[in-house]
Structure formats: structure tokens, C-alpha cells
Design a protein around this motif. Structure first.
Motif, PDB file in Angstrom:
ATOM      1  N   ARG A  38      40.512  23.380   8.064  1.00 51.72           N
ATOM      2  CA  ARG A  38      40.223  23.976   9.365  1.00 51.72           C
ATOM      3  C   ARG A  38      40.521  25.471   9.301  1.00 51.72           C
ATOM      4  N   SER A  39      39.719  26.246  10.028  1.00 55.93           N
ATOM      5  CA  SER A  39      39.987  27.680  10.066  1.00 55.93           C
ATOM      6  C   SER A  39      39.441  28.275  11.357  1.00 55.93           C
ATOM      7  N   THR A  40      39.990  29.412  11.690  1.00 52.92           N
ATOM      8  CA  THR A  40      39.519  30.235  12.807  1.00 52.92           C
ATOM      9  C   THR A  40      39.458  31.659  12.261  1.00 52.92           C
ATOM     10  N   PRO A  41      38.971  32.604  13.051  1.00 55.69           N
ATOM     11  CA  PRO A  41      39.004  33.988  12.550  1.00 55.69           C
ATOM     12  C   PRO A  41      40.423  34.465  12.201  1.00 55.69           C
ATOM     13  N   LEU A  42      41.433  33.913  12.871  1.00 53.06           N
ATOM     14  CA  LEU A  42      42.820  34.306  12.606  1.00 53.06           C
ATOM     15  C   LEU A  42      43.532  33.403  11.602  1.00 53.06           C
ATOM     16  N   ASP A  43      43.063  32.183  11.445  1.00 56.12           N
ATOM     17  CA  ASP A  43      43.734  31.188  10.610  1.00 56.12           C
ATOM     18  C   ASP A  43      42.839  30.777   9.449  1.00 56.12           C
ATOM     19  N   PRO A  44      43.197  31.197   8.233  1.00 58.60           N
ATOM     20  CA  PRO A  44      42.401  30.759   7.085  1.00 58.60           C
ATOM     21  C   PRO A  44      42.680  29.293   6.768  1.00 58.60           C
ATOM     22  N   PRO A  45      41.819  28.670   5.980  1.00 62.30           N
ATOM     23  CA  PRO A  45      42.136  27.320   5.503  1.00 62.30           C
ATOM     24  C   PRO A  45      43.428  27.378   4.701  1.00 62.30           C
ATOM     25  N   LEU A  46      44.069  26.240   4.588  1.00 64.11           N
ATOM     26  CA  LEU A  46      45.365  26.188   3.919  1.00 64.11           C
ATOM     27  C   LEU A  46      45.343  25.127   2.830  1.00 64.11           C
ATOM     28  N   VAL A  47      45.791  25.503   1.648  1.00 67.42           N
ATOM     29  CA  VAL A  47      46.081  24.557   0.582  1.00 67.42           C
ATOM     30  C   VAL A  47      47.499  24.879   0.145  1.00 67.42           C
ATOM     31  N   ALA A  48      48.390  23.892   0.279  1.00 65.98           N
ATOM     32  CA  ALA A  48      49.808  24.147  -0.001  1.00 65.98           C
ATOM     33  C   ALA A  48      50.469  22.915  -0.578  1.00 65.98           C
ATOM     34  N   ALA A  49      51.439  23.145  -1.438  1.00 61.60           N
ATOM     35  CA  ALA A  49      52.288  22.066  -1.935  1.00 61.60           C
ATOM     36  C   ALA A  49      53.312  21.762  -0.850  1.00 61.60           C
ATOM     37  N   ALA A 109      41.494  32.795   0.162  1.00 62.83           N
ATOM     38  CA  ALA A 109      41.745  31.362   0.338  1.00 62.83           C
ATOM     39  C   ALA A 109      41.669  30.616  -0.998  1.00 62.83           C
ATOM     40  N   VAL A 110      40.708  30.979  -1.822  1.00 61.01           N
ATOM     41  CA  VAL A 110      40.555  30.311  -3.117  1.00 61.01           C
ATOM     42  C   VAL A 110      41.747  30.636  -4.020  1.00 61.01           C
ATOM     43  N   GLU A 111      42.134  31.900  -4.047  1.00 63.34           N
ATOM     44  CA  GLU A 111      43.265  32.309  -4.884  1.00 63.34           C
ATOM     45  C   GLU A 111      44.548  31.637  -4.426  1.00 63.34           C
ATOM     46  N   SER A 112      44.712  31.492  -3.129  1.00 65.50           N
ATOM     47  CA  SER A 112      45.895  30.820  -2.584  1.00 65.50           C
ATOM     48  C   SER A 112      45.927  29.351  -3.011  1.00 65.50           C
ATOM     49  N   ALA A 113      44.777  28.698  -2.989  1.00 68.84           N
ATOM     50  CA  ALA A 113      44.700  27.298  -3.422  1.00 68.84           C
ATOM     51  C   ALA A 113      44.995  27.175  -4.908  1.00 68.84           C
ATOM     52  N   ASP A 114      44.436  28.074  -5.702  1.00 66.36           N
ATOM     53  CA  ASP A 114      44.705  28.054  -7.137  1.00 66.36           C
ATOM     54  C   ASP A 114      46.197  28.233  -7.412  1.00 66.36           C
ATOM     55  N   ALA A 115      46.850  29.096  -6.634  1.00 62.93           N
ATOM     56  CA  ALA A 115      48.287  29.319  -6.797  1.00 62.93           C
ATOM     57  C   ALA A 115      49.087  28.074  -6.422  1.00 62.93           C
ATOM     58  N   ALA A 116      48.672  27.376  -5.366  1.00 66.41           N
ATOM     59  CA  ALA A 116      49.364  26.147  -4.963  1.00 66.41           C
ATOM     60  C   ALA A 116      49.247  25.088  -6.060  1.00 66.41           C
ATOM     61  N   LEU A 117      48.066  24.951  -6.619  1.00 67.91           N
ATOM     62  CA  LEU A 117      47.875  23.992  -7.712  1.00 67.91           C
ATOM     63  C   LEU A 117      48.698  24.405  -8.935  1.00 67.91           C
ATOM     64  N   ALA A 118      48.711  25.676  -9.249  1.00 65.21           N
ATOM     65  CA  ALA A 118      49.489  26.162 -10.393  1.00 65.21           C
ATOM     66  C   ALA A 118      50.979  25.882 -10.195  1.00 65.21           C
ATOM     67  N   GLY A 119      51.457  25.999  -8.961  1.00 64.76           N
ATOM     68  CA  GLY A 119      52.858  25.690  -8.682  1.00 64.76           C
ATOM     69  C   GLY A 119      53.184  24.233  -8.967  1.00 64.76           C
ATOM     70  N   LEU A 120      52.267  23.330  -8.613  1.00 69.94           N
ATOM     71  CA  LEU A 120      52.488  21.911  -8.910  1.00 69.94           C
ATOM     72  C   LEU A 120      52.405  21.637 -10.408  1.00 69.94           C
TER      73      LEU A 120
END
Length: 149
Positions: A38-49, A109-120
Motif C-alpha cells: 500500500r502507498s500514498t503520496p506520503l507513504d511509500p510501500p514498505l518491505v521490512a524484516a 522503495a526497491v533499494e529499501s526492499a533489497d536492503a531488508a532482504l540483505a539484512g535477513l
């Protein structure tokens, strides 16, 4: 060597493409990977551990804390990935995640998701090192040196 469990990639792909909230469980790490598309102009999608929680109600509370402007999603879906975390990155499932994030129009958003996966992946590798070398969560059943009986 990865587990020899078959993964229904078509089912996982369909889930990732059609649901707003997906939680991926792994066999080698206790943390989960939360996908909130989910996203809005203020809230990007989130991928997090995220840590596992004791109930679905607790997960809804957690989502409200993480994303207070977005409200409750109509549904949460969990998928199980019975292989190493790192193997997810090389699948069409991860490409579908990256595609949805790119389509959101939120740079980073993509880089943030890649970082979350890398953390796991890092957590998984640390657990593997502990299993081999010995660590908090592991103990040796048989000693390398003989002991008197």
C-alpha cells in the motif's frame, strides 16, 4: 546446500501480485519479511524484516503503529519460503516484488526492499556460522575428543 522442498512459485507469485500485505516466513531465520504494497503520496510501500508476533491481532496492531495513516488492510496473507533466504533474490517472486515497488512511483522503495532482504541474509549467515562454530543457540551433541565413560 538448500532444502530440497518444492516451492509453488506460481502460487507465491499470485499472492505477491494480488495482495496488499504479505508476510514471508523462512525456515532458517525467525524474523519475517513484511511486504506492505500500500502507498500514498506520503507513504511509500514498505518491505521490512519484522519479528514474529503471537497473533493476527498483534500483527494488525503492529501495522497500525508502522503505518498509522493507512488504516487496517482487509487481509493479511502469509507465505512460507522453505529454502535459504538468499535464494529468494534469484526468483521471479522477488522480481515481482521489485516490479510492484517500482510501479508505486516511490524512489528508493526497491533499494529499501533489497536492503531488508540483505539484512535477513546476514542473519541467516550468522546463524549458519553459529551452527558450525558453536554459539548461543547451538550446543555440541558429540565431543570431538573421546571422554571416559
Amino acid at each position: 546446500m538448500d532444502n530440497d522442498f518444492s516451492v509453488d512459485l506460481d502460487d507465491i507469485l499470485a499472492t505477491l501480485r494480488s495482495h496488499d500485505i504479505v508476510i514471508a516466513r523462512f525456515v532458517t531465520v525467525h524474523r519475517r519479511l513484511l511486504f506492505d504494497f500500500r502507498s500514498t503520496p506520503l507513504d511509500p510501500p514498505l518491505v521490512a524484516a519484522v519479528d514474529p508476533l503471537p497473533s493476527i491481532e498483534a500483527r494488525y496492531r503492529h501495522l497500525r503503529e508502522l503505518r498509522p495513516r493507512l488504516g487496517d488492510p482487509p487481509k493479511l496473507v502469509t507465505v512460507f519460503w522453505p529454502r535459504f533466504v538468499a535464494s529468494l533474490a534469484d526468483t521471479p517472486a522477488w522480481q515481482a516484488v521489485r516490479g510492484r515497488l517500482s510501479a508505486s512511483g516511490h524512489p528508493g522503495a526497491v533499494e529499501s526492499a533489497d536492503a531488508a532482504l540483505a539484512g535477513l541474509v546476514d542473519l541467516e549467515r550468522a546463524a549458519q556460522r553459529e551452527a558450525i562454530l558453536g554459539g548461543r543457540a547451538f550446543r555440541t551433541i558429540w565431543s570431538a575428543s573421546p571422554s571416559p565413560r
